[in-house]
Scaffold this active site. Structure first.
Site, mmCIF file in Angstrom:
data_model
loop_
_atom_site.group_PDB
_atom_site.id
_atom_site.type_symbol
_atom_site.label_atom_id
_atom_site.label_comp_id
_atom_site.label_asym_id
_atom_site.label_seq_id
_atom_site.Cartn_x
_atom_site.Cartn_y
_atom_site.Cartn_z
ATOM 1 N N LYS A 169 0.830 -1.176 -0.196
ATOM 2 C CA LYS A 169 -0.083 0.014 -0.223
ATOM 3 C C LYS A 169 0.833 1.257 0.040
ATOM 4 O O LYS A 169 0.444 2.408 -0.431
ATOM 5 C CB LYS A 169 -1.124 -0.051 1.150
ATOM 6 C CG LYS A 169 -2.154 -1.159 0.998
ATOM 7 C CD LYS A 169 -3.056 -1.221 2.042
ATOM 8 C CE LYS A 169 -4.144 -2.187 1.491
ATOM 9 N NZ LYS A 169 -3.899 -3.646 1.736
HETATM 10 C C1 LIG Z 1 -4.494 -4.401 1.242
HETATM 11 C C2 LIG Z 1 -3.608 -5.909 1.139
HETATM 12 C C3 LIG Z 1 -4.118 -7.073 0.257
HETATM 13 C C4 LIG Z 1 -5.270 -6.918 -0.733
HETATM 14 O O1 LIG Z 1 -5.278 -5.725 -1.349
HETATM 15 P P1 LIG Z 1 -6.619 -5.122 -2.469
HETATM 16 O O2 LIG Z 1 -6.136 -4.084 -3.220
HETATM 17 O O3 LIG Z 1 -7.605 -4.938 -1.145
HETATM 18 O O4 LIG Z 1 -7.109 -6.538 -3.188
HETATM 19 C C5 LIG Z 1 -3.095 -8.132 0.248
HETATM 20 N N1 LIG Z 1 -2.250 -8.090 0.743
HETATM 21 C C6 LIG Z 1 -1.683 -7.131 1.778
HETATM 22 C C7 LIG Z 1 -0.503 -7.392 2.442
HETATM 23 C C8 LIG Z 1 -2.422 -6.017 1.923
HETATM 24 O O5 LIG Z 1 -1.989 -5.082 2.836
#
Ligand SMILES: *Cc1c(COP(=O)(O)O)cnc(C)c1O
Length: 466
Positions: free
Chosen positions: A112
């Site tokens: 993120k």
């Molecule tokens: C947010 C997240 C996901 C999922 O991502 P999306 O965009 O919600 O599909 C997968 N792995 C980790 C470690 C995350 O923080």
């Protein structure tokens, strides 16, 4: 570049407006009116670019002149400067044609950071120009909160209010939020669960009258288009490594809200040669149920070893439905709002198209642990539990083994000690910039599970600041 809403009832918006709001006024999600297309020649030219330079080329197509090139380039370079690997998103070979792309070299050790480092800078740029202040309000069950705080802590025009369920996030995740310092940072532990936090956020957005004059709320979860945009880049980054050597590459993507994999879908639509996109879910498998049985419906939320993928409904799926329904926004709205009443289906032809776009697989906690163990034994790579669902799905889906399969490694294993221990392996230490996480002072306010309490808290803080 103009942006339109998936629900078709809002006027087209500029990039600036889209970044500064999140959700469209009609409740839909913004998408580009027309997706840019990249030629094979252009792709070949991009192969020699650094990550930041590539990001600039991809992102400027979506910014469409809203920010002068020099300023945009500076923001992008700054966003990825703190990443600990010079490649920013390094690829690691596992075995045969199996690869992982490590997306956890940013400040909070999860993918993120790619989007939120940039989003913070975009917000500050536009707000400075407007001389306007905003409040970010978000609920987090883990990774989004810390990435948003790290991405926006330097913003001069942004105050942040991040809600998490009191005593229900892991200690590393909590400390990653509560140890971020800055007068504009507010961590709120709500005496309730994640759904309660989300409900408070939703209600606050729908009635912003409690904010001091001049303020508005901004959403930083993956409904914000800028997050999707920033994530498109690393699909190009990976694909370009293999361009000319293989006809295409495939990706396996640990999926919750469908934001990360939707970015991959867009990269493919833009012309990047992608063969297959695999949706990997944990036991919260609404997307896998849709792809495998054409039934889209809510079931109860289950706590898993991969908590950042624990969702009942994938908000960004609405953006894909808009394509699947050939831009019929009435059908999108009907499908999404109908979900609260009953099971949703698409036509046989649409379902076939969805299955041509995506393969899927659901991985439970036992298989997650087993995968962490077996991949480590076979290759020495230590996968976090989210990444492990992607690795398992890549193994279980019917794939073309003659082309590279790249699993997105979405978090650092040190963030999820539970799962690593359950897999019988040693939890790695936190990287140097976080080594003192457990001794840093924490700052957090505990509030009752009440919309009014949160509103009052925000109002007082903002009045003090203005
Ligand atoms: C947010 C997240 C996901 C999922 O991502 P999306 O965009 O919600 O599909 C997968 N792995 C980790 C470690 C995350 O923080």
């Amino acid at each position: 570049m103009r942006y339109i809403s998936t629900r078709g009832q809002s006027p087209a918006a500029t990039f600036e407006q889209v970044v500064l709001t999140g959700l469209a006024p009609d409740g839909g999600l913004y998408i580009p009116e027309k997706l840019p297309v990249v030629s094979l020649q252009q792709l070949a030219d991009w192969q020699k670019l650094s990550y930041s330079d590539l990001a600039f080329e991809v992102i400027r197509m979506f910014v469409g002149g809203a920010i002068p090139d020099a300023a945009l380039k500076a923001m992008i370079t700054d966003s990825y400067r703190s990443f600990t690997d010079p490649e920013v998103a390094p690829l690691r070979h596992l075995h045969d044609n199996q690869w992982v792309m490590e997306l956890y070299c940013g400040p909070t050790l999860a993918f993120k950071d790619f989007a939120l480092q940039l989003l913070g800078r975009l917000l500050d740029y536009f707000l400075e120009k407007r001389q306007q202040h905003v409040a970010i309000l978000g609920a987090t069950s883990g990774d989004t909160g810390s990435a948003a705080l790290e991405g926006c802590k330097h913003c001069r025009f942004v105050d942040m209010f991040i809600l998490h369920p009191h005593n229900r996030v892991s200690e590393v995740q909590r400390r990653q939020m509560t140890t971020v310092t800055g007068d504009n940072i507010n961590n709120i532990a709500v005496e309730g669960n994640f759904d309660d936090c989300q409900e408070i956020v939703k209600q606050a957005f729908s009635d912003q009258g409690f904010l001091p004059k001049g303020y508005q709320l901004v959403a930083v979860n993956s409904i914000n288009w800028a997050r999707i945009m920033a994530q498109i880049v690393y699909y190009f980054h990976a694909g370009l490594k293999f361009l000319g050597k293989y006809p295409a590459v495939s990706f396996s993507v640990p999926t919750g809200n469908f934001g990360d994999i939707y970015a991959g879908y867009l990269a493919k639509q833009m012309g990047l040669p992608i063969r297959q996109l695999i949706i990997a879910t944990n036991q919260n498998d609404i997307l896998h149920r849709f792809i495998s049985s054409n039934r889209y419906h809510k079931t109860a939320l289950q706590a898993s070893l991969s908590p950042s993928m624990d969702i009942m409904v994938s908000s960004n799926f609405e953006r894909y439905l808009f394509d699947l329904f050939q831009r019929d926004s009435k059908r999108v709205a009907g499908f999404v709002t109908g979900l609260s009443r009953d099971v949703q289906h698409v036509s046989e032809a649409e379902w076939a198209r969805a299955r041509a776009h995506f393969a899927s697989y659901s991985v439970d906690d036992a298989a997650t642990c087993e995968t962490i163990r077996s991949i480590h034994a076979r290759t020495g790579y230590l996968a976090d539990p989210h990444t492990a669902t992607g690795l398992k799905a890549a193994e279980m889906c019917d794939t073309d083994i003659s082309i590279p399969m790249i699993t997105l490694a979405t978090a650092h294993p040190a963030k999820f000690a539970d799962a690593i221990e359950k897999a019988g392996l040693t939890v790695p230490g936190l990287p140097p910039h976080m080594a003192d996480l457990f001794t840093r002072p924490e700052r957090c306010s505990v509030l009752p599970n009440s919309l009014d309490a949160v509103k009052q808290f925000m109002q007082q803080r903002l009045l003090k600041r203005s």
